[in-house]
Scaffold this motif. Structure first.
Motif, PDB file in Angstrom:
ATOM      1  N   TYR A   1       0.858  -1.188   0.000  1.00 13.51           N
ATOM      2  CA  TYR A   1       0.000   0.000   0.000  1.00 13.51           C
ATOM      3  C   TYR A   1       0.895   1.240   0.000  1.00 13.51           C
ATOM      4  O   TYR A   1       2.104   1.172   0.143  1.00 13.51           O
ATOM      5  CB  TYR A   1      -0.906   0.000   1.239  1.00 13.51           C
ATOM      6  CG  TYR A   1      -0.245   0.569   2.473  1.00 13.51           C
ATOM      7  CD1 TYR A   1       0.697  -0.165   3.178  1.00 13.51           C
ATOM      8  CD2 TYR A   1      -0.527   1.876   2.902  1.00 13.51           C
ATOM      9  CE1 TYR A   1       1.337   0.363   4.285  1.00 13.51           C
ATOM     10  CE2 TYR A   1       0.108   2.403   4.012  1.00 13.51           C
ATOM     11  CZ  TYR A   1       1.030   1.650   4.702  1.00 13.51           C
ATOM     12  OH  TYR A   1       1.674   2.185   5.785  1.00 13.51           O
TER      13      TYR A   1
ATOM     14  N   SER B   1      -3.860   4.248   0.695  1.00 13.54           N
ATOM     15  CA  SER B   1      -3.785   3.700   2.045  1.00 13.54           C
ATOM     16  C   SER B   1      -5.177   3.174   2.383  1.00 13.54           C
ATOM     17  O   SER B   1      -6.169   3.893   2.255  1.00 13.54           O
ATOM     18  CB  SER B   1      -3.399   4.785   3.048  1.00 13.54           C
ATOM     19  OG  SER B   1      -2.107   5.273   2.756  1.00 13.54           O
TER      20      SER B   1
ATOM     21  N   GLU C   1      -5.883   1.146   5.317  1.00 17.08           N
ATOM     22  CA  GLU C   1      -5.933   0.534   6.643  1.00 17.08           C
ATOM     23  C   GLU C   1      -7.179   0.894   7.443  1.00 17.08           C
ATOM     24  O   GLU C   1      -7.708   0.063   8.192  1.00 17.08           O
ATOM     25  CB  GLU C   1      -4.676   0.882   7.439  1.00 17.08           C
ATOM     26  CG  GLU C   1      -4.442   2.367   7.722  1.00 17.08           C
ATOM     27  CD  GLU C   1      -3.678   3.064   6.612  1.00 17.08           C
ATOM     28  OE1 GLU C   1      -3.618   2.513   5.491  1.00 17.08           O
ATOM     29  OE2 GLU C   1      -3.152   4.163   6.845  1.00 17.08           O
TER      30      GLU C   1
ATOM     31  N   VAL D   1       0.673  -3.047  10.181  1.00 15.94           N
ATOM     32  CA  VAL D   1       1.367  -2.151   9.246  1.00 15.94           C
ATOM     33  C   VAL D   1       2.804  -1.962   9.736  1.00 15.94           C
ATOM     34  O   VAL D   1       3.089  -1.047  10.492  1.00 15.94           O
ATOM     35  CB  VAL D   1       0.664  -0.775   9.152  1.00 15.94           C
ATOM     36  CG1 VAL D   1       1.173  -0.006   7.933  1.00 15.94           C
ATOM     37  CG2 VAL D   1      -0.844  -0.925   9.078  1.00 15.94           C
TER      38      VAL D   1
ATOM     39  N   SER E   1       6.921  -1.156   9.785  1.00 18.59           N
ATOM     40  CA  SER E   1       7.725  -0.085   9.182  1.00 18.59           C
ATOM     41  C   SER E   1       9.171  -0.492   8.962  1.00 18.59           C
ATOM     42  O   SER E   1       9.875   0.152   8.199  1.00 18.59           O
ATOM     43  CB  SER E   1       7.690   1.157  10.076  1.00 18.59           C
ATOM     44  OG  SER E   1       8.336   0.889  11.302  1.00 18.59           O
TER      45      SER E   1
ATOM     46  N   LEU F   1      -0.357  -5.040   5.800  1.00 21.81           N
ATOM     47  CA  LEU F   1      -0.138  -3.977   4.814  1.00 21.81           C
ATOM     48  C   LEU F   1       1.319  -3.531   4.827  1.00 21.81           C
ATOM     49  O   LEU F   1       1.855  -3.141   5.868  1.00 21.81           O
ATOM     50  CB  LEU F   1      -1.065  -2.795   5.113  1.00 21.81           C
ATOM     51  CG  LEU F   1      -2.553  -3.144   5.050  1.00 21.81           C
ATOM     52  CD1 LEU F   1      -3.403  -1.993   5.587  1.00 21.81           C
ATOM     53  CD2 LEU F   1      -2.962  -3.480   3.620  1.00 21.81           C
ATOM     54  N   GLU F   2       1.943  -3.626   3.654  1.00 19.88           N
ATOM     55  CA  GLU F   2       3.376  -3.309   3.545  1.00 19.88           C
ATOM     56  C   GLU F   2       3.533  -2.044   2.701  1.00 19.88           C
ATOM     57  O   GLU F   2       3.034  -1.988   1.574  1.00 19.88           O
ATOM     58  CB  GLU F   2       4.095  -4.491   2.874  1.00 19.88           C
ATOM     59  CG  GLU F   2       3.917  -5.798   3.646  1.00 19.88           C
ATOM     60  CD  GLU F   2       3.955  -7.026   2.719  1.00 19.88           C
ATOM     61  OE1 GLU F   2       4.309  -6.884   1.535  1.00 19.88           O
ATOM     62  OE2 GLU F   2       3.609  -8.127   3.207  1.00 19.88           O
ATOM     63  N   HIS F   3       4.184  -1.039   3.254  1.00 19.21           N
ATOM     64  CA  HIS F   3       4.324   0.204   2.493  1.00 19.21           C
ATOM     65  C   HIS F   3       5.352   0.056   1.381  1.00 19.21           C
ATOM     66  O   HIS F   3       6.503  -0.299   1.624  1.00 19.21           O
ATOM     67  CB  HIS F   3       4.707   1.371   3.397  1.00 19.21           C
ATOM     68  CG  HIS F   3       4.418   2.696   2.750  1.00 19.21           C
ATOM     69  ND1 HIS F   3       5.154   3.167   1.677  1.00 19.21           N
ATOM     70  CD2 HIS F   3       3.450   3.623   2.978  1.00 19.21           C
ATOM     71  CE1 HIS F   3       4.665   4.331   1.288  1.00 19.21           C
ATOM     72  NE2 HIS F   3       3.630   4.636   2.058  1.00 19.21           N
TER      73      HIS F   3
ATOM     74  N   TYR G   1       2.755   5.088  11.978  1.00 22.85           N
ATOM     75  CA  TYR G   1       2.982   3.704  11.562  1.00 22.85           C
ATOM     76  C   TYR G   1       3.355   3.707  10.090  1.00 22.85           C
ATOM     77  O   TYR G   1       3.095   4.684   9.383  1.00 22.85           O
ATOM     78  CB  TYR G   1       1.725   2.842  11.808  1.00 22.85           C
ATOM     79  CG  TYR G   1       0.490   3.394  11.135  1.00 22.85           C
ATOM     80  CD1 TYR G   1      -0.324   4.316  11.793  1.00 22.85           C
ATOM     81  CD2 TYR G   1       0.144   3.027   9.834  1.00 22.85           C
ATOM     82  CE1 TYR G   1      -1.441   4.851  11.182  1.00 22.85           C
ATOM     83  CE2 TYR G   1      -0.979   3.551   9.216  1.00 22.85           C
ATOM     84  CZ  TYR G   1      -1.763   4.466   9.891  1.00 22.85           C
ATOM     85  OH  TYR G   1      -2.877   4.999   9.285  1.00 22.85           O
ATOM     86  N   GLY G   2       3.970   2.621   9.644  1.00 28.38           N
ATOM     87  CA  GLY G   2       4.315   2.510   8.223  1.00 28.38           C
ATOM     88  C   GLY G   2       5.425   3.469   7.829  1.00 28.38           C
ATOM     89  O   GLY G   2       6.280   3.838   8.635  1.00 28.38           O
TER      90      GLY G   2
END
Lengths: 327, 453
Positions: free
Chosen positions: A119, A132, A134, A147, A149, A171-173, A210-211
């Motif tokens: 994401y 995003s 979430e 999420v 980081s 969810l992976e940035h 976060y992320g």
């Protein structure tokens, strides 16, 4: 201890879990032959074969639905939705079904599945590859929403997600995938889902985030350190469940809180965190809780200038902190 | 759906305005360009025209409230859909960015700015470099709520701004909060202020009501805050900017204005009777300065960062003191006006400035500022250059002095100093002095027989 990027930590966690537990398998668009568009499952097909590394059609509803069915039947699926922007067709399977299965059957059926999805923006992804998502899932009881980081957290949390007895949205940035590198132990370890992590200690104000924006917040904190302020940075790591204890403990200490997220401001995680602070730490506040978040516009713009205007950049976070500190 | 009308940007360097009078009432029909509301800014008062045709639904800001430019001030129902374009949002300004090195901790990981990512969608290698895309936008401050303009906000913070933690600490430590010096916004007492106070008190062992040097029972006289008016703030910003940016140089000439004094005396009564306003020395000085500017255009210039711009027109700013503060009305094309015309124009503009009715165009576009500090009794002054203009000239008090004249004789003459500060980036001493010499010659050439029209 080896240095890894976030994407390598994702791969490592899945690899170890698939070797450890034959019930674990991956499915998704391009996860097999192509090894995933981000190469998260590179080499998996060779090692585990077509039965455990399944290329699917472009049909997110099916990906989530198949994963859910397999999970109910005793498997440990890891479903990959190629971009979080495309997760909406799977909404019914995830929110309408998987999240409610345990509750609706008095724990008779449960859904130990992971839905992984890249994401986030600041990668020039434009309106359809930057979203995003979430907050939509964090609103849903029955789901866990993780999420991470950092590479270290990614490996420990993804393993915890795979071993979790209930559905986890992971969810992976995208921007952290290759731009964040850190030490990741070889050994098997899990990080319990729902524990935040203080990434930097300070006493004048707390940034809760976060992320990707954890890293932006850390940079802003470094800038502010040069101005004499000690900023604490709390990495939530999961937006459902939220770690109330860590949030409250930090805000009690600093008395000032800034919540940062890339997701749209209204209805974002910031509002929820802010409410928790009011409920549990009101008597310790020395300033109104502030937010630095993506604006309420429908999508991430493609133009670099507009993308930067959308993002909570290091400058914007530092600026918000200065206002908070001056209050 | 009603359209939100925002307070338009009404002039350079104007940041906020005070809502004067609403010229339309809710429910009333308004045509495009029809005056909608009176707004007082730090420079001028003006009527804001309606940007579209419609019906005023409701006003969002009360008369007398201060609102920043761009703040919503009312809602209108648009009659013609073609004119109902949504108002622009404000684009963020860019700023240069120097990002610090990342705090390297093993578990936190290293954030690598320069890593190239990531395909057309941010995925694989060989995509567009992030470096080129990573253009930070300047942080955009949150808009001020129109219902709580900044000034009010700060006042409220002072009056009621005890935060929950301060209330708790004050109670816990038995502190008289009025004795605690606040360091927060608008003098708000912060948590740290209370803790520092308690620590000091406990260390020194004195009791609140007996602060050192103050007799018990009588509270010490306290400092008083004076809220900044928009004009004060503009003056402060402007002067500080000039002081910060401009390397000033200063020079002065002595001018024998005996002839000028006689000339004014000769014309004064007729002029005043005919025009109903005074014939001032300032009008003569403005005429001389404008003429000299035409002769030396290098002085009629401004610093534009990467170049010097020579102004085409001679627009003379005249500093005017008002009750609210300093205002500089501008006489456009002053070099084309006679002494008499200048006297009229200066009078009109000064009156307008003092009564607060001056229009925005009349304070903009000045190319050099003239300040008659002599009116205040000064004989020498060192003015601050009115940025971005190149120079500012003052005319000082006219005093009679014994002066050596002609063939070593001593005579009593009317003398006036003319001072000048100039931006040494734009001008050197030679050009500045030549200009000032021209002003001097023009003033000394005036004789009673010279006309003023």
């Amino acid at each position: 201890m080896p240095l890894m990027t976030v994407i390598e930590a994702v791969r490592q966690a899945m690899l170890e879990e698939m070797r450890r537990d034959p019930r674990v398998f991956v499915l998704g668009e391009d996860v097999g032959k192509r090894g995933g568009v981000f190469l998260a499952t590179q080499g998996f097909l060779d090692e585990f074969g077509e039965a455990r590394v399944i290329d699917t059609p472009l049909a997110e509803a099916s990906i989530a639905g198949i994963a859910m069915g397999a999970a109910m039947a005793g498997m440990r699926p890891i479903a990959e939705v190629q971009f979080a922007d495309f997760i909406w067709p799977a909404m019914n399977q995830i929110v309408g079904e998987a999240a409610r299965a345990r509750y609706g059957t008095k724990s008779g059926v449960h859904v130990p599945m992971v839905v992984r999805s890249p994401y986030g923006g600041h990668v020039r992804g434009g309106p359809f590859h930057s979203q995003s998502v979430e907050a939509y899932f964090a609103h849903t009881p029955g789901l866990k929403v993780v999420v991470p980081s950092t590479p270290y957290d990614t490996k420990g949390l993804l393993k915890a997600a795979i071993r979790d007895e209930d559905p986890v949205i992971f969810l992976e940035h995208k921007r952290t995938y290759r731009s964040v590198r850190g030490e990741v132990p070889d050994e098997d370890y899990v990080i319990p889902i729902g524990l935040a992590d203080v990434k930097r200690e300070g006493r004048h104000a707390t940034v809760i985030t976060y992320g990707l924006t954890v890293h932006y917040a850390l940079q802003a904190a470094e800038t502010l350190a040069g101005e004499g302020a000690e900023i604490e940075v709390v990495d939530l790591r999961a937006v459902r469940p939220l770690d109330v204890e860590t949030i409250v403990e930090s805000v009690r200490k600093t008395s000032k809180a800034l919540i940062v997220h890339e997701d749209n401001r209204t209805g974002g995680i910031g509002g929820e965190v802010s409410a928790l602070i009011m409920e549990h730490a009101f008597a310790d506040l020395d300033a109104p809780v502030m937010r630095c978040a993506g604006p309420d516009v429908p999508a991430m713009p493609f133009a670099p200038t507009l993308e930067a205007a959308f993002m909570p950049t290091v400058d914007k976070i530092a600026d918000a902190l200065r206002r908070l500190l001056a209050y | 759906m009603p359209t939100i009308i925002e307070l338009p940007q009404v002039g350079e360097s104007v940041t906020e305005g005070v809502i004067g009078k609403w010229l339309k009432k809710p429910g009333e029909r308004v045509d495009k360009y029809e005056p909608l509301v009176e707004v007082m800014t730090d420079k001028v008062n003006m009527e804001v025209p309606s940007p579209l045709s419609g019906v005023l639904v409701r006003t969002l800001v009360e008369e007398g409230a201060t609102v920043p430019m761009g703040a919503p001030i009312c809602e209108m129902e648009v009659l013609s859909p073609a004119e109902a374009a949504p108002p622009d949002s404000h684009a963020p300004e860019r700023s240069s960015d120097a990002r610090p090195a990342v705090d390297k901790r093993a578990r936190v990981g290293e954030f690598m700015e320069s890593v190239r990512s990531v395909g057309p969608t941010g995925s694989g290698e060989g995509g567009q470099g992030l470096a080129g895309t990573d253009i930070p936008a300047k942080a955009v401050p949150p808009p001020e709520s129109p219902l709580h303009p900044r000034a009010q906000h700060q006042q409220q913070a002072r009056d009621a701004g005890l935060s929950p933690v301060v209330r708790r600490l004050v109670e816990q430590h038995g502190v008289d909060v009025s004795l605690v010096q606040g360091t927060g916004i608008g003098g708000r007492v912060t948590k740290d202020d209370v803790l520092a106070y308690v620590e000091r008190r406990d260390k020194q062992g004195f009791i609140d009501s007996q602060a050192p040097g103050v007799e018990s029972g009588a509270p010490p006289p306290r400092d008083q805050g004076m809220p900044l008016t928009p004009l004060r703030k503009t003056i402060a910003d402007h002067m500080a900017r000039s002081h910060r940016e401009v390397p000033p140089a200063w020079t002065m000439v002595e001018v024998d204005v005996t002839g000028l004094v006689k000339a004014r005396a000769a014309h004064k009564d007729v002029f005043e009777k005919a025009r109903g306003l005074p014939l001032t020395y300032l009008a003569f000085a403005a005429n001389a300065v404008a003429g000299a500017l035409r002769e030396y255009p290098r002085v009629n210039a401004r610093w534009d960062g990467d170049r010097i711009t020579i102004a085409g027109r001679v627009n003379l700013g005249i500093a005017a003191a008002t009750d609210a503060g300093l205002i500089v009305p501008v006489i456009h094309d002053a070099d084309r006006l006679s002494v008499a015309e200048l006297a009229v124009r200066i009078h009109q503009l000064a009156e307008a400035a003092r009564s607060g009715t001056i229009k925005l165009p009349d304070v903009q576009g000045g190319t050099l500022t003239l300040n008659n500090t002599g009116a205040l009794g000064s004989v020498v002054s060192v003015p601050i250059v009115n940025h971005p203009q190149a120079a500012i000239v003052t005319t000082e008090a006219i005093v009679k002095r014994p002066v050596v004249v002609g063939d070593d004789a001593i005579a009593v003459r009317s003398m006036m100093n003319v001072c000048m500060s100039f931006d040494h980036r734009v001008l050197d001493g030679a050009e500045a002095s030549a200009f000032l010499r021209s002003v001097k010659q023009r003033l000394e050439a005036i004789t009673p027989s010279a006309g003023i029209d």
